[in-house]
Design an enzyme around this catalytic site. Structure first.
Site, PDB file in Angstrom:
ATOM      1  N   GLU A  25      -6.736   9.358   0.761  1.00  0.00           N
ATOM      2  CA  GLU A  25      -6.635   7.916   1.016  1.00  0.00           C
ATOM      3  C   GLU A  25      -7.028   7.642   2.461  1.00  0.00           C
ATOM      4  O   GLU A  25      -6.610   8.368   3.370  1.00  0.00           O
ATOM      5  CB  GLU A  25      -5.206   7.424   0.762  1.00  0.00           C
ATOM      6  CG  GLU A  25      -4.990   5.948   1.098  1.00  0.00           C
ATOM      7  CD  GLU A  25      -3.558   5.502   0.820  1.00  0.00           C
ATOM      8  OE1 GLU A  25      -2.927   6.088  -0.082  1.00  0.00           O
ATOM      9  OE2 GLU A  25      -3.085   4.589   1.515  1.00  0.00           O
ATOM     10  N   GLU A  79      -3.932  -1.611   7.750  1.00  0.00           N
ATOM     11  CA  GLU A  79      -2.689  -2.060   7.147  1.00  0.00           C
ATOM     12  C   GLU A  79      -1.906  -2.825   8.217  1.00  0.00           C
ATOM     13  O   GLU A  79      -1.997  -2.525   9.401  1.00  0.00           O
ATOM     14  CB  GLU A  79      -1.845  -0.894   6.644  1.00  0.00           C
ATOM     15  CG  GLU A  79      -2.407  -0.189   5.434  1.00  0.00           C
ATOM     16  CD  GLU A  79      -1.478   0.915   4.959  1.00  0.00           C
ATOM     17  OE1 GLU A  79      -0.866   0.741   3.888  1.00  0.00           O
ATOM     18  OE2 GLU A  79      -1.372   1.942   5.658  1.00  0.00           O
TER      19      GLU A  79
END
Length: 362
Positions: A244, A249
């Site tokens: 990932e 974020e």
């Protein structure tokens, strides 16, 4: 009288000798025509592979031809003059930038000058300086996001992070308006939340390159927006083995901070491994910023507005059995609550992430 006799004999011998040396009655013998056969043309575009089918950008092609009874070959690249090759091998470099189609023709010549020909159509990519755009969505058409670029994850269930939202593909949660993709997290009025999670899985994936996403992030506490990537083998090996890459974020309780993180499976101790860093973006919810990632065989680098704040060594010596050399697909979403979203305010109604474009370069 004796001298006359010898002269006559000499004339007869000369006549007989001349007649026996010319069986064609003075006419030249025809030359046999030799015509080449079995002409084969092979073309290799330098640097061509599954990720770059039209070559590595140098524009170089390698041609080889063979034919029975051929003594030389001539190559024509579109309408350029013919170029001779005695052994049937020749290289050519195209210089027109971009991806263009061309015709390569080869002639095989015999010793008698007779010839046959064949041709092939090819498509060659020639790079300009710097990375080239290979995929993008500019969100210029109002309505639902392009189905050629995006599909959805749908449903509820926490998504592994204790998240509170249900993902939908409703226009209430995801829509393109005025050149912007808008992903809206909303209260459903009864204690639940809806939002959207778009992905390019099954439509577009890639290995190595540069990603740029120009976005303005949601302002409300409790929202967890993300611009990220998962390994395309996610469906078969699962997470975290697929790898990932979190390009951006943002936490739910600090809207002045964004994070870049990579996750993978540590084969040495059979555990999940992560490495992340954060940086301050004080206007993340009031202004657009460019969140970018540069990825090659050695490193992954993450930046905001061109300012790099994160780098990780992904070489095999640093991460054995690293998943970061395979294909990944893009994901855009806004979660509610959960690991990074945190506490959702009781008066939450709606918050939105706006995206101007998503661009991928190689």
């Amino acid at each position: 009288m004796k001298k006359l006799f010898y002269v006559v004999i000499l004339i007869i011998l000369c006549f007989v000798s001349c007649s026996s040396g010319d069986d064609s009655n003075g006419q030249p013998q025809p030359i046999e025509n030799i015509i080449p056969t079995n002409l084969v043309l092979n073309i290799t575009i330098v640097g061509s592979n599954s990720n770059n089918p039209n070559g590595d950008g140098t524009g170089v092609i390698q041609c080889s031809a063979s034919a029975t009874n051929a003594v030389k070959y001539g190559f024509k690249f579109d309408n350029a003059p013919e170029q001779e090759s005695l052994n049937g091998a020749i290289n050519h470099t195209y210089t027109n930038t971009g991806t263009n189609s061309y015709v390569v023709t080869v002639f095989a010549y015999s010793s008698t000058g007779h010839s046959i020909s064949t041709f092939k159509n090819i498509t060659v990519y020639v790079a300009t300086t710097g990375p080239q755009l290979i995929w993008s969505d500019e969100f210029n058409i109002d309505g639902a996001p392009s189905s050629a670029n995006w599909t959805y994850d749908l449903g509820a269930g926490g998504w592994g992070n204790n998240e509170a939202q249900t993902y939908t593909n409703s226009s209430n949660n995801v829509i393109v308006e005025n050149g912007l993709l808008k992903i809206k997290a909303k209260s459903d009025g009864s204690g639940g939340y809806t939002s959207a999670r778009l992905k390019t899985q099954g439509l577009f994936d890639f290995t190595y390159g540069r990603v740029e996403v120009r976005a303005k992030l949601p302002a409300s506490a409790g929202t967890w927006p993300a611009i990220w990537m998962l390994g395309s083998n996610f469906g078969t090996v699962g997470w975290p083995r697929c790898g990932e890459i979190d390009i951006m974020e943002q936490t739910g309780d600090n809207k002045n901070k964004v994070l870049g993180t990579c996750h993978w499976f540590n084969t040495s101790n059979s555990s999940t491994a992560s490495y992340g860093l954060d940086t301050t973006v004080s206007t993340s919810t009031s202004a657009f910023h460019i969140y970018s990632m540069e990825w090659d065989a050695s490193t992954i680098k993450i930046s905001v507005d061109g300012n790099q704040y994160y780098v990780i060594d992904i070489s095999s010596s640093a991460i054995p059995n690293s998943p970061f050399h395979d294909k990944f697909f893009m994901i855009l979403n806004v979660a509610m609550g959960g690991t990074l979203g945190g506490t959702i305010p009781g008066n939450f109604t709606e918050s939105v992430m706006e995206i101007d474009y998503v661009r991928v370069y190689q």
